[in-house]
Design a protein around this motif. Structure first.
Motif, PDB file in Angstrom:
ATOM      1  N   LYS A 133       0.830  -1.195   0.000  1.00  0.00           N
ATOM      2  CA  LYS A 133       0.000   0.000   0.000  1.00  0.00           C
ATOM      3  C   LYS A 133       0.878   1.263   0.000  1.00  0.00           C
ATOM      4  N   GLY A 134       0.697   2.119  -0.987  1.00  0.00           N
ATOM      5  CA  GLY A 134       1.471   3.361  -1.041  1.00  0.00           C
ATOM      6  C   GLY A 134       2.886   3.193  -1.567  1.00  0.00           C
ATOM      7  N   ARG A 135       3.240   1.977  -1.978  1.00  0.00           N
ATOM      8  CA  ARG A 135       4.591   1.780  -2.526  1.00  0.00           C
ATOM      9  C   ARG A 135       4.475   1.001  -3.836  1.00  0.00           C
TER      10      ARG A 135
ATOM     11  N   TYR B  59      23.189  12.824  -2.181  1.00  0.00           N
ATOM     12  CA  TYR B  59      23.565  14.180  -2.602  1.00  0.00           C
ATOM     13  C   TYR B  59      23.232  15.275  -1.594  1.00  0.00           C
ATOM     14  N   TYR B  60      22.537  14.940  -0.529  1.00  0.00           N
ATOM     15  CA  TYR B  60      22.059  16.000   0.370  1.00  0.00           C
ATOM     16  C   TYR B  60      23.152  16.672   1.192  1.00  0.00           C
ATOM     17  N   THR B  61      22.957  17.959   1.422  1.00  0.00           N
ATOM     18  CA  THR B  61      23.790  18.753   2.329  1.00  0.00           C
ATOM     19  C   THR B  61      22.841  19.673   3.104  1.00  0.00           C
TER      20      THR B  61
ATOM     21  N   PHE C 120      12.389  19.385  -3.624  1.00  0.00           N
ATOM     22  CA  PHE C 120      11.570  18.370  -2.952  1.00  0.00           C
ATOM     23  C   PHE C 120      10.879  17.535  -4.009  1.00  0.00           C
ATOM     24  N   ALA C 121      10.409  16.369  -3.599  1.00  0.00           N
ATOM     25  CA  ALA C 121       9.517  15.590  -4.462  1.00  0.00           C
ATOM     26  C   ALA C 121       8.406  15.019  -3.589  1.00  0.00           C
ATOM     27  N   ILE C 122       7.184  15.219  -4.073  1.00  0.00           N
ATOM     28  CA  ILE C 122       6.011  14.692  -3.390  1.00  0.00           C
ATOM     29  C   ILE C 122       5.641  13.373  -4.061  1.00  0.00           C
TER      30      ILE C 122
END
Ligand code: HAM
Length: 441
Positions: free
Chosen positions: A134-136, A282-284, A326-328
């Protein structure tokens, strides 16, 4: 048909595991969400970008990271057919996310040469070979946005982070999704990460023997990814590990404080989550997730995620171009709506019922006229009995039935039946479009 037995169940063609058809009327909810997103993006001066679904595998390996679950375990990737026998085929992948593609496009088209910051949004399918539940899904949809640019144009400013988070809050509020929590953290810059990795390695050296095989490997290759572990037995150990928030240098601390101050000033509520590291390399600095009210999404609780990626452009061979996005998860967003598909689905203003032979032609002419005036028209057929046409119109949710018979055509006025009340009246042809499209209540 004779000789054509229905196929045995096992032979029936079906959507591939983890993919699905989005059918009407549910598709109306998707249109509703996408139209609201486009409205909000417009107000914040974001413009649409469409990047290919297919990219070079190397892009995701370099941007997202080989040790991440998304790239290491979940990619749909293959070697393309080589152009000559002596050559190797290019390694291709279905995109598992869209940030890498956007930054590739930013570099490829030198978007930094344009004025201001690059502010783009996208709506489209992404692919991850996850265990469906569910949801994936293996094909899912994201609505995302990215802001990238030279530091001289303000791309590093905390104001960019705060504006993006406020945009998200506005969007979710507009959709009537209440009760969400914005979880916020800062995961520092490259030098913070190096110090944190040393501390993590040290802390892990004493406990990693008791952890899962993936964590044993991660401890050596990319210790931060230990925080992505979902194995229940590992969780108490992970709880004892150092927190990234304690390793931020002064500029990163100040940046994070400035983001929070701006959010406070705009009354955008958030909760600090010092364990939030996000699952992509990749986040900072700023990292965030929005978690909806408990229960709506089962185990898949993040409705969206994002953060800064100040070094991504350089790591892909581009200039220094800090960014945030962001990504929703659109599938999850649609699941958490309170609206029903029926309430937002488009229904016919009128169902045209041609009565008697030769009337299909007249009905088609009338439908063309009315549709030119934006009325939503569904057509019957001269072969149908009026009773059948009315029953069909009711089932389709039409507001009116227009009867098109020889007498009506001659008189230049049509019998129009309002389906909720049963009232019927004659409406002159020239007034019909206005009559149909005005609200009934
Ligand atoms: P992500 O957290 O990997 O981030 O994905 C963002 C959202 O996509 C998740 O919060 C979830 O709602 C949805 N999602 C992910 N996988 C699935 C799935 N298998 N089925 C359904 N929904 C799913 C990113 O993709 C980053 N590119 C976000 C970003 C943009 N960061 C900076 N800019």
């Amino acid at each position: 048909m004779a000789g054509q037995e229905p196929k045995a169940k096992s032979q029936q063609l079906r959507a591939v595991r983890g993919t699905r058809d989005i059918l009407p009327p549910e598709s109306a909810l998707w249109n509703f969400v996408e139209a609201a997103a486009r409205d909000v993006f417009r107000a914040y001066n974001f413009h649409e970008i469409r990047t290919p679904i297919l990219e070079d595998l190397g892009l995701f390996q370099r941007a997202v990271g080989e040790e991440t679950d998304v790239v290491g375990k979940e990619m749909f990737a293959w070697e393309d057919r080589a152009r000559a026998e002596s050559e190797k085929g290019q390694m291709l992948a279905l995109r598992p996310e869209n940030t890498a593609g956007v930054v590739r496009a930013y570099i490829e088209h030198k978007l930094w040469e344009r004025p201001g910051l690059t502010k783009v949004f996208y709506i489209g399918p992404q692919f991850r070979r996850e265990r469906p539940q569910k949801g994936r899904y293996r094909q899912f949809f994201q609505i995302g946005a990215e802001v990238i640019g030279p530091p001289a144009n303000g791309s590093e400013s905390a104001a960019v982070d705060a504006e993006l988070l406020e945009l998200l809050a506005t969007f979710l509020d507009r959709l009537g999704i209440s009760g969400w929590t914005l979880e916020l953290n800062s995961i520092g810059c490259a030098s913070d990460r190096a110090r944190f990795n040393d501390a993590l390695k040290q802390a892990l050296s004493g406990v990693v023997e008791k952890m899962c095989v993936d964590c044993k490997r991660r401890a050596v290759t990319n210790p931060l990814r230990v925080f992505d572990c979902k194995v229940p037995a590992d969780q108490p150990i992970i709880e004892t590990l150092p927190k990234i928030a304690d390793y931020l240098d002064e500029p990163c601390r100040a940046h994070f404080a400035a983001v929070r101050e701006l959010l406070d000033a705009m009354s955008v509520a958030y909760t600090l989550n010092p364990r939030l590291v996000r699952g992509l390399d990749y986040y900072t600095r700023t990292a965030f997730e929005f978690i909806p009210r408990s229960g709506t999404l089962g185990a898949q609780n993040a409705i969206l995620g994002g953060g800064r990626y100040d070094g991504l452009s350089e790591s892909l061979g581009g200039p220094h171009a800090p960014g945030i996005g962001f990504a929703i998860g659109e599938d999850r967003l649609v699941m958490s709506l309170t609206e029903s598909a029926d309430a937002v689905a488009v229904k016919p203003d009128a169902y045209i019922a041609p009565l008697g032979s030769g009337m299909n032609k007249e009905a088609a002419k009338l439908a063309r006229e009315l549709r030119h005036h934006d009325a939503v028209i569904e057509m019957g057929d001269e072969g149908f009995k009026l009773k059948k046409s009315i029953e069909t119109a009711v089932k389709l949710g039409a507001r009116y039935v227009i009867i098109v018979g020889e007498n009506e055509v001659k008189a230049g006025a049509f019998a129009v039946k309002r389906l909720d009340s049963g009232e019927q009246q004659n409406v002159p042809r020239a007034e019909l479009a206005g009559f149909l499209t005005r609200p009934t209540r």
